[in-house]
Design a protein around this motif. Structure first.
Motif, PDB file in Angstrom:
ATOM      1  N   LEU A   1      40.500  72.717 -65.889  1.00  0.00           N
ATOM      2  CA  LEU A   1      40.264  71.517 -67.075  1.00  0.00           C
ATOM      3  C   LEU A   1      39.109  71.594 -67.523  1.00  0.00           C
ATOM      4  N   GLY A   2      38.328  73.009 -67.166  1.00  0.00           N
ATOM      5  CA  GLY A   2      37.283  73.544 -69.330  1.00  0.00           C
ATOM      6  C   GLY A   2      35.903  73.485 -67.884  1.00  0.00           C
ATOM      7  N   ILE A   3      35.124  73.107 -69.465  1.00  0.00           N
ATOM      8  CA  ILE A   3      33.378  73.067 -68.481  1.00  0.00           C
ATOM      9  C   ILE A   3      33.496  71.984 -68.633  1.00  0.00           C
TER      10      ILE A   3
ATOM     11  N   SER B   1      30.886  87.715 -77.493  1.00  0.00           N
ATOM     12  CA  SER B   1      30.446  88.607 -76.632  1.00  0.00           C
ATOM     13  C   SER B   1      31.283  88.318 -75.394  1.00  0.00           C
ATOM     14  N   THR B   2      31.038  87.291 -74.746  1.00  0.00           N
ATOM     15  CA  THR B   2      31.252  86.367 -73.287  1.00  0.00           C
ATOM     16  C   THR B   2      33.530  86.854 -73.416  1.00  0.00           C
ATOM     17  N   SER B   3      34.024  87.457 -74.727  1.00  0.00           N
ATOM     18  CA  SER B   3      35.505  88.097 -74.938  1.00  0.00           C
ATOM     19  C   SER B   3      35.697  89.575 -74.446  1.00  0.00           C
TER      20      SER B   3
ATOM     21  N   ALA C   1      38.325  77.553 -73.503  1.00  0.00           N
ATOM     22  CA  ALA C   1      39.206  77.979 -73.701  1.00  0.00           C
ATOM     23  C   ALA C   1      39.572  79.244 -73.090  1.00  0.00           C
ATOM     24  N   LEU C   2      37.993  80.182 -73.726  1.00  0.00           N
ATOM     25  CA  LEU C   2      38.128  81.600 -72.666  1.00  0.00           C
ATOM     26  C   LEU C   2      37.716  80.979 -71.363  1.00  0.00           C
TER      27      LEU C   2
ATOM     28  N   HIS D   1      40.674  82.879 -68.479  1.00  0.00           N
ATOM     29  CA  HIS D   1      40.764  84.152 -68.041  1.00  0.00           C
ATOM     30  C   HIS D   1      40.934  83.327 -66.280  1.00  0.00           C
ATOM     31  N   HIS D   2      40.850  82.694 -65.950  1.00  0.00           N
ATOM     32  CA  HIS D   2      40.793  82.240 -64.720  1.00  0.00           C
ATOM     33  C   HIS D   2      39.316  82.316 -64.351  1.00  0.00           C
TER      34      HIS D   2
END
Length: 388
Positions: free
Chosen positions: A81-83, A311-313, A352-353, A357-358
């Motif tokens: 659902l996202g955050i 950085s997270t990607s 979205a990121l 990445h589930h």
């Protein structure tokens, strides 16, 4: 954001359910409808403090009587659902490929090293009884700790040596930044002033990891008067703490909020590496309350955030390179990272990121990674779909 309930099944067999902006009954129904009790080894749930914890716990146990359930309250939920907020996320580990044992460590505000180590030893013995061939390299530990106990460092220290080579990740329970009280669930009972410890043995490849998005500057702040047991700092550089902090970051001390703290983190250097010591709130007397341990003489370095999405990607890309492919991520993301993303208007990009990445998990009041209790960090465990 679409707040309708969603459910999904991953190649490793994990099933998930998520719902946002839900009542207690709606959250329970969404989870129960998505879970197959006959194929569930263990169920993790992360839920909004707006849901009644006792009613939520009782109803889940009634709807899923043969399923072992554990989890905690959150400062936001993470799923496909996202955050999202005011709902619940559930992660059901299947019987095939997973063997899971869990325990509650009570009264963490008075926890001693012997008590914590004994709990770990008993849990490891329980895992071996269920899985005599259990191997350390196929086991990871999860911790969920009362986010207002001010004792996460003591909990991690108490269990660390007993875990040995078993890597630990986890998060501190939240309550939507109200700081009134967090809750933990374990097998039909609600707990406070407690910690949950879970050992997960899996046939699937996994990696525990962390990522943060800050870099130190040249500006230093020295803690000159504090109350370590309450994580309160009264003076920085021999000045009223809130005024000195506001002055060096260029904010109005009368309007300091978690959003400002998120954009102006402070870090300490430990063993050549920097770790956040995040601010929780300002007090009426001008003192500052922290999310992490603090003491007189600690040298805080002002840090500046770097690109959160990039950085997270990069962290996910590195994990994918190590595992070959990532099927599922159980993630614990500091609430201050979420606030910083909102400040910088990149929250949808972060969501979205995570969807790509589930990532399933929750926004925390602190994160655990191996031997450390951290702030303003994302910690997690990534699972591959194949056999390890």
């Amino acid at each position: 954001m679409d707040d309708r309930p969603i459910r999904d099944t991953f190649a490793c067999g994990i099933r998930t359910a998520a719902i946002a902006d839900a009542t207690t009954d709606e959250a329970v129904s969404a989870i129960a409808a998505a879970i197959d009790p006959a194929d569930t080894e263990f169920l993790l749930v992360f839920f909004s403090p707006r849901l009644d914890p006792e009613a939520f716990c009782t109803a889940l146990a009634a709807r899923l009587p043969d399923v072992r359930i554990a989890g905690c309250s959150s400062a936001g939920e993470i799923s496909d659902l996202g955050i999202s907020d005011h709902g619940a996320v559930a992660i059901a580990f299947p019987r095939a490929g997973f063997t899971i044992v869990s325990t509650v460590i009570e009264a963490v505000s008075r926890l001693g090293v012997d008590q914590g180590s004994a709990a770990v030893a008993q849990l490891r013995a329980s895992l071996v009884r269920r899985r005599p061939d259990a191997a350390i390299g196929r086991t990871f530990a999860l911790s969920f700790i009362d986010g207002l106990c001010n004792r996460e460092e003591a909990v991690v220290s108490a269990i660390d040596w007993a875990l040995g080579e078993i890597p630990l990740v986890g998060g501190s329970a939240g309550d939507d930044l109200t700081f009134h009280g967090t809750t933990l669930l374990h097998e039909g009972t609600v707990h406070r002033d407690a910690a949950l410890l879970i050992l997960v043995h899996t046939e699937h490849p996994f990696r525990v990891f962390k990522t943060e998005n800050f870099e130190p500057t040249a500006t230093k702040l020295v803690v000159t008067r504090s109350e370590p047991e309450r994580r309160i700092v009264h003076e920085l550089n021999a000045e009223v703490a809130a005024f000195e902090y506001a002055d060096v970051v260029g904010l109005d001390p009368a309007t300091l909020t978690p959003f400002g703290f998120a954009s102006h983190p402070m870090v300490v250097r430990v063993g050549g590496e920097y770790f956040c010591r995040s601010l929780r709130n300002t007090n009426p007397d001008g003192s500052l309350t922290f999310f992490c341990a603090i003491d007189d003489g600690v040298v805080l370095t002002l840090a500046k955030p770097v690109d959160l999405v990039a950085s997270t990607s990069r962290a996910f890309e590195q994990i994918e390179a190590e595992l070959g492919s990532v099927d599922f991520v159980l993630g614990f993301d500091c609430i201050l990272r979420r606030l910083d993303a909102q400040n910088r208007q990149v929250l949808q990009d972060v969501a979205a990121l995570y969807r790509r990445h589930h990532v399933y998990g929750f926004n925390t009041y602190g994160e655990q990674y191996r031997t450390m209790h951290l702030n303003q960090t994302f910690t997690g465990v990534a699972l591959g779909s194949g056999k390890g």
